[in-house]
Design a protein around this motif. Structure first.
Motif, mmCIF file in Angstrom:
data_model
loop_
_atom_site.group_PDB
_atom_site.id
_atom_site.type_symbol
_atom_site.label_atom_id
_atom_site.label_comp_id
_atom_site.label_asym_id
_atom_site.label_seq_id
_atom_site.Cartn_x
_atom_site.Cartn_y
_atom_site.Cartn_z
ATOM 1 N N VAL A 29 -12.416 -2.121 4.299
ATOM 2 C CA VAL A 29 -13.562 -3.029 4.383
ATOM 3 C C VAL A 29 -13.385 -4.148 3.368
ATOM 4 N N GLY A 30 -13.931 -5.304 3.697
ATOM 5 C CA GLY A 30 -13.830 -6.462 2.827
ATOM 6 C C GLY A 30 -14.956 -6.523 1.811
ATOM 7 N N LEU A 31 -15.221 -5.402 1.154
ATOM 8 C CA LEU A 31 -16.253 -5.319 0.113
ATOM 9 C C LEU A 31 -15.714 -4.504 -1.051
ATOM 10 N N ARG A 32 -16.163 -4.814 -2.237
ATOM 11 C CA ARG A 32 -15.829 -3.994 -3.401
ATOM 12 C C ARG A 32 -16.870 -2.883 -3.465
ATOM 13 N N LEU A 33 -16.416 -1.634 -3.342
ATOM 14 C CA LEU A 33 -17.321 -0.486 -3.272
ATOM 15 C C LEU A 33 -17.032 0.521 -4.376
ATOM 16 N N PRO A 43 -9.316 -7.370 -5.345
ATOM 17 C CA PRO A 43 -10.708 -7.780 -5.570
ATOM 18 C C PRO A 43 -11.414 -8.079 -4.242
ATOM 19 N N GLY A 44 -12.519 -7.414 -4.024
ATOM 20 C CA GLY A 44 -13.302 -7.641 -2.815
ATOM 21 C C GLY A 44 -12.861 -6.860 -1.593
ATOM 22 N N ALA A 45 -12.018 -5.826 -1.770
ATOM 23 C CA ALA A 45 -11.582 -5.017 -0.623
ATOM 24 C C ALA A 45 -11.419 -3.564 -1.054
ATOM 25 N N SER A 46 -11.803 -2.647 -0.168
ATOM 26 C CA SER A 46 -11.727 -1.211 -0.458
ATOM 27 C C SER A 46 -11.145 -0.471 0.739
ATOM 28 N N ARG A 47 -10.477 0.632 0.461
ATOM 29 C CA ARG A 47 -9.965 1.520 1.506
ATOM 30 C C ARG A 47 -10.688 2.858 1.364
ATOM 31 N N LEU A 48 -11.297 3.318 2.454
ATOM 32 C CA LEU A 48 -12.083 4.547 2.467
ATOM 33 C C LEU A 48 -11.346 5.607 3.280
ATOM 34 N N THR A 49 -11.413 6.860 2.829
ATOM 35 C CA THR A 49 -10.733 7.950 3.520
ATOM 36 C C THR A 49 -11.754 8.980 3.998
ATOM 37 N N THR A 67 -21.794 2.379 -2.932
ATOM 38 C CA THR A 67 -22.551 1.308 -3.572
ATOM 39 C C THR A 67 -21.705 0.055 -3.502
ATOM 40 N N ILE A 68 -22.322 -1.051 -3.095
ATOM 41 C CA ILE A 68 -21.616 -2.332 -3.038
ATOM 42 C C ILE A 68 -21.644 -2.930 -4.430
ATOM 43 N N ASP A 69 -20.457 -3.115 -5.019
ATOM 44 C CA ASP A 69 -20.323 -3.714 -6.348
ATOM 45 C C ASP A 69 -20.070 -5.215 -6.187
ATOM 46 N N GLU A 70 -20.894 -5.998 -6.840
ATOM 47 C CA GLU A 70 -20.714 -7.446 -6.716
ATOM 48 C C GLU A 70 -20.097 -8.034 -7.934
#
Length: 70
Positions: A29-33, A43-49, A67-70
């Motif tokens: 996803v294109g969000l920092r989580l 920065p600004g991207a996360s991989r979830l498993t 949680t979305i980290d901004e």
């Protein structure tokens, strides 16, 4: 099948396998989580498993909250 649900600064991600088999799924996803089973890609991207169940629970959705980290 992937469902994303944003609620304020929270993101719920649900994943299921319509083929009803045990499966390990990776979602980018294109969000920092922050939260369970994730890795920052950049920065600004996360991989979830997600570890999807087999057996009698095969085909059931697995939901994880972040949680979305901004």
């Amino acid at each position: 099948l992937v469902l994303l649900r944003k609620k304020g600064s929270a993101l719920e991600v649900s994943v299921s396998n319509p083929k009803n088999r045990k499966l390990k799924v990776t979602v980018s996803v294109g969000l920092r989580l922050s939260g369970p089973k994730f890795r920052q890609l950049k920065p600004g991207a996360s991989r979830l498993t997600f570890d999807l169940p087999g057996g009698m629970d095969a085909g059931k959705s697995v939901t994880q909250a972040y949680t979305i980290d901004e």
